[in-house]
Design an enzyme around this catalytic site. Structure first.
Site, PDB file in Angstrom:
ATOM      1  N   THR A 212      17.402  21.420  -8.891  1.00 54.75           N
ATOM      2  CA  THR A 212      18.168  22.778  -9.395  1.00 54.75           C
ATOM      3  C   THR A 212      18.322  23.279  -8.756  1.00 54.75           C
ATOM      4  OG1 THR A 212      17.445  21.815 -11.789  1.00 54.75           O
ATOM      5  CG2 THR A 212      18.864  24.258 -11.389  1.00 54.75           C
ATOM      6  N   GLY A 242      20.753  17.742 -19.300  1.00 59.23           N
ATOM      7  CA  GLY A 242      19.210  18.870 -19.839  1.00 59.23           C
ATOM      8  C   GLY A 242      18.817  19.945 -19.991  1.00 59.23           C
TER       9      GLY A 242
HETATM   10  N1  ASP Z   1      16.001  21.251 -15.664  1.00 64.56           N
HETATM   11  C1  ASP Z   1      16.617  20.619 -14.387  1.00 64.56           C
HETATM   12  C2  ASP Z   1      17.136  19.217 -15.615  1.00 64.56           C
HETATM   13  O1  ASP Z   1      16.160  18.892 -16.095  1.00 64.56           O
HETATM   14  C3  ASP Z   1      16.523  19.512 -13.703  1.00 64.56           C
HETATM   15  C4  ASP Z   1      15.552  20.261 -12.349  1.00 64.56           C
HETATM   16  O2  ASP Z   1      15.642  22.001 -12.468  1.00 64.56           O
HETATM   17  O3  ASP Z   1      15.128  19.626 -11.326  1.00 64.56           O
HETATM   18  O4  ASP Z   1      18.462  18.611 -15.657  1.00 64.56           O
END
Ligand code: ASP
Length: 347
Positions: A212, A242
């Site tokens: 992210t 998410g």
């Molecule tokens: N937090 C994000 C999710 O679970 C993934 C990420 O941080 O890469 O969708």
């Protein structure tokens, strides 16, 4: 009476001679970003790939800095900074986002304004070129906080937001990651993989990789803002959402405490209400920013079994960036343009 006057004069002279330490030390403005946390190790990184990441982080920081330096708001800076990372194929947001199990890309994003605690979020959008821009639009042009799927896209279209075909987001590297993930087992995985060779070894359960992007900023008016944008997790089910678009989990901002953007295994960040938990520890427990951020990420989130990290900034411009994975792409730019970019734990 006489004593009161003397004390008053003493205080006045103290105030004149010694400026408050905070006012002297506080930066006029500041910006911090992340580009995902996870299994990011030197052994898996080529010099070219590392240089590409550092250059992309630098570009994002300089873009936001230009906004803040010209007197722009922390919200403007967060949006401009994240848009740069959404356009880079290196990060799991916008172009270069990870694939769902159905080989499509579904994007989530949110923003929050620390001055007003206004917030906007979108989830499960498949055609919006800049999900962070649409999240801001939801905040500013609708009475709602969160919109999902085709309804969110219709709202964006009506307001002139750039739409693209889902193929715009696709990259060969992410497709290979999906195929490898599906061949190995069928569970979802953190999206980054950015620092991994495509034929990465099986991950340790507590040290997956994510990707992210997020930004937190303090502007010249002393206002905080936070934003987060993501493609989620490789091989996630159609419809899975998410933490990134969940206010209080992946994103939070309140001038009274902190601006926070998270990255990691979203299900745990939702259950731990991670971003808000940091603000709550500051507000109700009186903890300083770094104490609160560390207690939540290294303590409570880790105890729950969650992996990842956050970037957090308070109103004095202090920054905390705890993570419990081997690396997190991260950077800070100060008002004078000084840039610090780090990837590995030991930096
Ligand atoms: N937090 C994000 C999710 O679970 C993934 C990420 O941080 O890469 O969708």
């Amino acid at each position: 009476m006489c004593r009161r006057i003397i004390v008053g004069l003493c205080l006045l002279s103290w105030a004149l001679i010694i400026p408050p330490a905070q006012a002297q030390d506080a930066p006029a403005f500041r910006l911090a970003i992340h580009g995902g946390a996870g299994t990011i190790q030197r052994a898996n990184m080529t010099p070219e790939r590392e240089a590409a990441y550092r250059a992309a982080l630098q570009e994002a920081l300089e873009t936001g800095h230009a906004v803040l330096a010209s007197g722009g708001s922390s919200m403007d800076a967060v949006i401009a900074t994240i848009a740069v990372m959404e356009e880079s194929p290196l990060f799991n947001a916008g172009k270069g986002a990870v694939f769902t199990s159905d080989k499509t890309v579904e994007l989530d994003a949110s923003v929050m304004d620390g001055q007003t605690r206004a917030a906007g979020a979108v989830a499960g959008v498949t055609r919006v070129k800049s999900p962070i821009a649409l999240a801001r639009l939801v905040m500013e042009a609708s009475p709602h906080v969160m919109m999902v799927g085709t309804g969110a896209e219709q709202f964006g279209t009506e307001h002139g937001i750039d739409m693209v075909d889902n193929a715009y987001f696709h990259t060969e590297r992410r497709l290979q990651q999906l195929e490898q993930r599906q061949a190995r087992d069928d569970t979802p995985s953190g999206g980054d993989g950015a620092a991994e060779p495509v034929d990465e070894p099986a991950e340790a359960p507590l040290d997956k990789k994510w990707g992210t992007v997020g930004a937190v900023a303090l502007d010249q008016n002393g206002n905080l803002a936070a934003g987060t944008s993501t493609g989620g997790m490789t091989n996630k089910r159609y419809g899975r959402v998410g933490d990134a678009p969940i206010i209080g989990a992946g994103t939070y901002a309140d001038n009274a405490t902190a601006a926070v953007s998270a990255t990691g295994h979203g299900e745990y960040f939702i259950r731990g209400v991670v971003a808000y938990d940091i603000a709550a520890m500051m507000r109700y427990g009186g903890l300083a920013l770094d104490e609160a951020a560390n207690a939540v990420v290294m303590g409570r989130l880790s105890a729950l079994g969650g992996t990842g990290g956050v970037i957090a900034m308070d109103r004095e411009g202090h920054v905390a960036m705890p993570f419990n994975t081997s690396g997190m792409y991260r950077g800070v730019i100060d008002a004078d343009g000084t840039v610090t970019i780090s990837i590995y734990r030991d930096e």
